[in-house]
Scaffold this motif. Sequence first.
Motif, PDB file in Angstrom:
ATOM      1  N   GLY A 262       0.817  -1.216   0.000  1.00  0.00           N
ATOM      2  CA  GLY A 262       0.000   0.000   0.000  1.00  0.00           C
ATOM      3  C   GLY A 262       0.842   1.253   0.000  1.00  0.00           C
ATOM      4  O   GLY A 262       0.523   2.232  -0.685  1.00  0.00           O
ATOM      5  N   LEU A 263       1.955   1.223   0.743  1.00  0.00           N
ATOM      6  CA  LEU A 263       2.873   2.351   0.725  1.00  0.00           C
ATOM      7  C   LEU A 263       3.513   2.502  -0.654  1.00  0.00           C
ATOM      8  O   LEU A 263       3.732   3.624  -1.140  1.00  0.00           O
ATOM      9  N   GLY A 264       3.789   1.374  -1.297  1.00  0.00           N
ATOM     10  CA  GLY A 264       4.291   1.419  -2.666  1.00  0.00           C
ATOM     11  C   GLY A 264       3.291   2.038  -3.620  1.00  0.00           C
ATOM     12  O   GLY A 264       3.673   2.732  -4.575  1.00  0.00           O
ATOM     13  N   LEU A 265       2.001   1.802  -3.380  1.00  0.00           N
ATOM     14  CA  LEU A 265       0.963   2.424  -4.209  1.00  0.00           C
ATOM     15  C   LEU A 265       0.986   3.943  -4.072  1.00  0.00           C
ATOM     16  O   LEU A 265       0.827   4.665  -5.071  1.00  0.00           O
ATOM     17  N   ILE A 266       1.206   4.422  -2.849  1.00  0.00           N
ATOM     18  CA  ILE A 266       1.314   5.868  -2.636  1.00  0.00           C
ATOM     19  C   ILE A 266       2.512   6.425  -3.409  1.00  0.00           C
ATOM     20  O   ILE A 266       2.436   7.483  -4.047  1.00  0.00           O
ATOM     21  N   HIS A 267       3.627   5.688  -3.386  1.00  0.00           N
ATOM     22  CA  HIS A 267       4.811   6.110  -4.151  1.00  0.00           C
ATOM     23  C   HIS A 267       4.504   6.138  -5.647  1.00  0.00           C
ATOM     24  O   HIS A 267       4.941   7.049  -6.362  1.00  0.00           O
ATOM     25  N   ALA A 268       3.771   5.140  -6.122  1.00  0.00           N
ATOM     26  CA  ALA A 268       3.434   5.087  -7.543  1.00  0.00           C
ATOM     27  C   ALA A 268       2.535   6.253  -7.930  1.00  0.00           C
ATOM     28  O   ALA A 268       2.711   6.874  -8.984  1.00  0.00           O
ATOM     29  N   LEU A 269       1.553   6.568  -7.096  1.00  0.00           N
ATOM     30  CA  LEU A 269       0.655   7.692  -7.377  1.00  0.00           C
ATOM     31  C   LEU A 269       1.417   9.019  -7.380  1.00  0.00           C
ATOM     32  O   LEU A 269       1.174   9.887  -8.226  1.00  0.00           O
ATOM     33  N   ALA A 270       2.353   9.155  -6.434  1.00  0.00           N
ATOM     34  CA  ALA A 270       3.113  10.402  -6.354  1.00  0.00           C
ATOM     35  C   ALA A 270       4.105  10.537  -7.500  1.00  0.00           C
ATOM     36  O   ALA A 270       4.421  11.651  -7.930  1.00  0.00           O
ATOM     37  N   GLY A 271       4.614   9.406  -8.018  1.00  0.00           N
ATOM     38  CA  GLY A 271       5.616   9.458  -9.063  1.00  0.00           C
ATOM     39  C   GLY A 271       5.063   9.431 -10.473  1.00  0.00           C
ATOM     40  O   GLY A 271       5.822   9.556 -11.437  1.00  0.00           O
ATOM     41  N   ALA A 272       3.742   9.270 -10.616  1.00  0.00           N
ATOM     42  CA  ALA A 272       3.137   9.247 -11.942  1.00  0.00           C
ATOM     43  C   ALA A 272       3.153  10.639 -12.564  1.00  0.00           C
ATOM     44  O   ALA A 272       3.295  11.647 -11.862  1.00  0.00           O
ATOM     45  N   PRO A 273       3.047  10.712 -13.896  1.00  0.00           N
ATOM     46  CA  PRO A 273       2.936  12.027 -14.530  1.00  0.00           C
ATOM     47  C   PRO A 273       1.758  12.808 -13.944  1.00  0.00           C
ATOM     48  O   PRO A 273       0.668  12.256 -13.778  1.00  0.00           O
ATOM     49  N   PHE A 305      -5.216  -1.763   3.816  1.00  0.00           N
ATOM     50  CA  PHE A 305      -6.372  -1.911   2.925  1.00  0.00           C
ATOM     51  C   PHE A 305      -6.007  -1.560   1.490  1.00  0.00           C
ATOM     52  O   PHE A 305      -6.407  -2.242   0.542  1.00  0.00           O
ATOM     53  N   ALA A 306      -5.216  -0.493   1.319  1.00  0.00           N
ATOM     54  CA  ALA A 306      -4.769  -0.092  -0.025  1.00  0.00           C
ATOM     55  C   ALA A 306      -3.930  -1.197  -0.656  1.00  0.00           C
ATOM     56  O   ALA A 306      -4.039  -1.472  -1.854  1.00  0.00           O
ATOM     57  N   GLY A 307      -3.089  -1.842   0.153  1.00  0.00           N
ATOM     58  CA  GLY A 307      -2.289  -2.944  -0.367  1.00  0.00           C
ATOM     59  C   GLY A 307      -3.140  -4.128  -0.791  1.00  0.00           C
ATOM     60  O   GLY A 307      -2.852  -4.781  -1.809  1.00  0.00           O
ATOM     61  N   LEU A 308      -4.196  -4.428  -0.037  1.00  0.00           N
ATOM     62  CA  LEU A 308      -5.105  -5.518  -0.401  1.00  0.00           C
ATOM     63  C   LEU A 308      -5.840  -5.203  -1.704  1.00  0.00           C
ATOM     64  O   LEU A 308      -5.968  -6.061  -2.585  1.00  0.00           O
ATOM     65  N   VAL A 309      -6.313  -3.963  -1.816  1.00  0.00           N
ATOM     66  CA  VAL A 309      -7.007  -3.568  -3.048  1.00  0.00           C
ATOM     67  C   VAL A 309      -6.061  -3.626  -4.236  1.00  0.00           C
ATOM     68  O   VAL A 309      -6.415  -4.134  -5.315  1.00  0.00           O
ATOM     69  N   ASP A 310      -4.844  -3.132  -4.051  1.00  0.00           N
ATOM     70  CA  ASP A 310      -3.868  -3.148  -5.140  1.00  0.00           C
ATOM     71  C   ASP A 310      -3.525  -4.579  -5.552  1.00  0.00           C
ATOM     72  O   ASP A 310      -3.280  -4.840  -6.738  1.00  0.00           O
ATOM     73  N   HIS A 311      -3.512  -5.496  -4.592  1.00  0.00           N
ATOM     74  CA  HIS A 311      -3.170  -6.881  -4.921  1.00  0.00           C
ATOM     75  C   HIS A 311      -4.181  -7.477  -5.898  1.00  0.00           C
ATOM     76  O   HIS A 311      -3.812  -8.235  -6.806  1.00  0.00           O
ATOM     77  N   TRP A 312      -5.445  -7.142  -5.720  1.00  0.00           N
ATOM     78  CA  TRP A 312      -6.486  -7.708  -6.583  1.00  0.00           C
ATOM     79  C   TRP A 312      -6.674  -6.869  -7.844  1.00  0.00           C
ATOM     80  O   TRP A 312      -6.979  -7.413  -8.916  1.00  0.00           O
ATOM     81  N   ALA A 313      -6.513  -5.566  -7.744  1.00  0.00           N
ATOM     82  CA  ALA A 313      -6.801  -4.687  -8.887  1.00  0.00           C
ATOM     83  C   ALA A 313      -5.557  -4.286  -9.665  1.00  0.00           C
ATOM     84  O   ALA A 313      -5.690  -3.666 -10.736  1.00  0.00           O
ATOM     85  N   LYS A 316      -0.915  -0.476  -9.126  1.00  0.00           N
ATOM     86  CA  LYS A 316       0.436  -0.010  -9.467  1.00  0.00           C
ATOM     87  C   LYS A 316       0.781  -0.373 -10.908  1.00  0.00           C
ATOM     88  O   LYS A 316       1.441   0.409 -11.613  1.00  0.00           O
ATOM     89  N   GLY A 317       0.351  -1.541 -11.356  1.00  0.00           N
ATOM     90  CA  GLY A 317       0.593  -1.927 -12.743  1.00  0.00           C
ATOM     91  C   GLY A 317      -0.125  -1.013 -13.713  1.00  0.00           C
ATOM     92  O   GLY A 317       0.429  -0.635 -14.755  1.00  0.00           O
ATOM     93  N   ARG A 318      -1.351  -0.641 -13.394  1.00  0.00           N
ATOM     94  CA  ARG A 318      -2.108   0.269 -14.260  1.00  0.00           C
ATOM     95  C   ARG A 318      -1.448   1.641 -14.319  1.00  0.00           C
ATOM     96  O   ARG A 318      -1.373   2.266 -15.387  1.00  0.00           O
ATOM     97  N   ILE A 319      -0.974   2.116 -13.151  1.00  0.00           N
ATOM     98  CA  ILE A 319      -0.309   3.419 -13.143  1.00  0.00           C
ATOM     99  C   ILE A 319       0.961   3.366 -13.996  1.00  0.00           C
ATOM    100  O   ILE A 319       1.256   4.304 -14.761  1.00  0.00           O
ATOM    101  N   ALA A 320       1.721   2.266 -13.896  1.00  0.00           N
ATOM    102  CA  ALA A 320       2.948   2.142 -14.669  1.00  0.00           C
ATOM    103  C   ALA A 320       2.644   2.099 -16.167  1.00  0.00           C
ATOM    104  O   ALA A 320       3.345   2.722 -16.968  1.00  0.00           O
ATOM    105  N   ARG A 321       1.596   1.361 -16.553  1.00  0.00           N
ATOM    106  CA  ARG A 321       1.249   1.281 -17.982  1.00  0.00           C
ATOM    107  C   ARG A 321       0.759   2.622 -18.510  1.00  0.00           C
ATOM    108  O   ARG A 321       1.107   3.010 -19.638  1.00  0.00           O
ATOM    109  N   ASN A 322      -0.005   3.331 -17.724  1.00  0.00           N
ATOM    110  CA  ASN A 322      -0.464   4.660 -18.144  1.00  0.00           C
ATOM    111  C   ASN A 322       0.710   5.642 -18.264  1.00  0.00           C
ATOM    112  O   ASN A 322       0.727   6.491 -19.150  1.00  0.00           O
ATOM    113  N   SER A 323       1.687   5.498 -17.365  1.00  0.00           N
ATOM    114  CA  SER A 323       2.856   6.382 -17.414  1.00  0.00           C
ATOM    115  C   SER A 323       3.673   6.119 -18.679  1.00  0.00           C
ATOM    116  O   SER A 323       4.214   7.054 -19.282  1.00  0.00           O
TER     117      SER A 323
END
Length: 326
Positions: A262-273, A305-313, A316-323
């Motif tokens: 979940g913390l990694g998801l926050i990093h991904a959101l902050a590092g996206a364009p 909770f964010a980590g659980l949601v990211d695991h199923w959805a 982070k992969g979607r953010i990386a592909r969009n970037s």
Amino acid sequence: MWSKWFPIGAAALASALMYLSTILGSFGAILLAFLSPLPLFALSLSRGWMAGLTATLVAGAIVLVAANSMAGLFFVIISGLPAVLLTRQALLARPLNDDPENTELEWYPAGMLVMWLTALPAVGLLTAVLVAGLQGPGLEAMVRTEVEGMFAAMGTASEGIFALPQEQLDAAMNLTVAVFPGIAGLQWSMLTLVNGLLAQGVLARFDANLRPSPRMRDIRLPVWAPFPLAIAALAAMLADGALGYLGWNAVPILCLPFFLSGLGLIHALAGAPNGKRWLLHATYTLMVLSFLLPALQFIWVLLVFAGLVDHWADLKGRIARNSNQT
């Protein structure tokens, strides 16, 4: 020869002295003891895990001679072997493809390193439950005895205007008994993680690291990661006795991978364009303030909770592909 053995001896001596600093009893000494795995991580991540294992055994021998055999054993188990094991896994790599001219490597996944980090206290908890059960009263009874002594000492020290009503003390004591092994295991994992990150960060600063530093946004947990957590939660809710106690205390430990994801998801959101850097700063600020203001501790639950949601959805992969598309 000197260039090979001097770093091993220096790391072993530094780690052993930091661990033995608890004899002094001061806050600074305890902080040094928490950082005792740091020299072993630094050596292992720069010279290889075999060098780290050698330093661990030498440091364990120093602690044994300076203190006693039990202290030496605890040092090896708590400080030394986790650093060596995690480094061994971290340094696993294979060629990115079959092209012999391509020297690029695929390193051991960050998500699997997180699972190994979680497995250490989980196995320790299971071992403690089994050993305590074989010895007689069980782990919960042993923990209760220690916690009651601790609360009795606290009650004596806080008499007068700082004394709490007996019912509040009993409730706090029962809660401490219920989750003490799990919280202790979680703190052990977090301290191990901090030491590893500090060592890797310093080595990378001086270009002495063997492996590139993994990024938080690259944490991808294995498909089976939620199942141990689900089993522990079911055991906590449905079972009694030793199995229920094991479940209650395994849950906080097994939440660690999803917290880090979940913390990694926050990093991904902050590092996206066009990412929101303020989100990253706000998250870390709330995490730090939560140690002073218990009302802010919801941030830890939200990250799990964010980590659980990211695991199923696979957010982070979607953010990386969009970037990559922008």
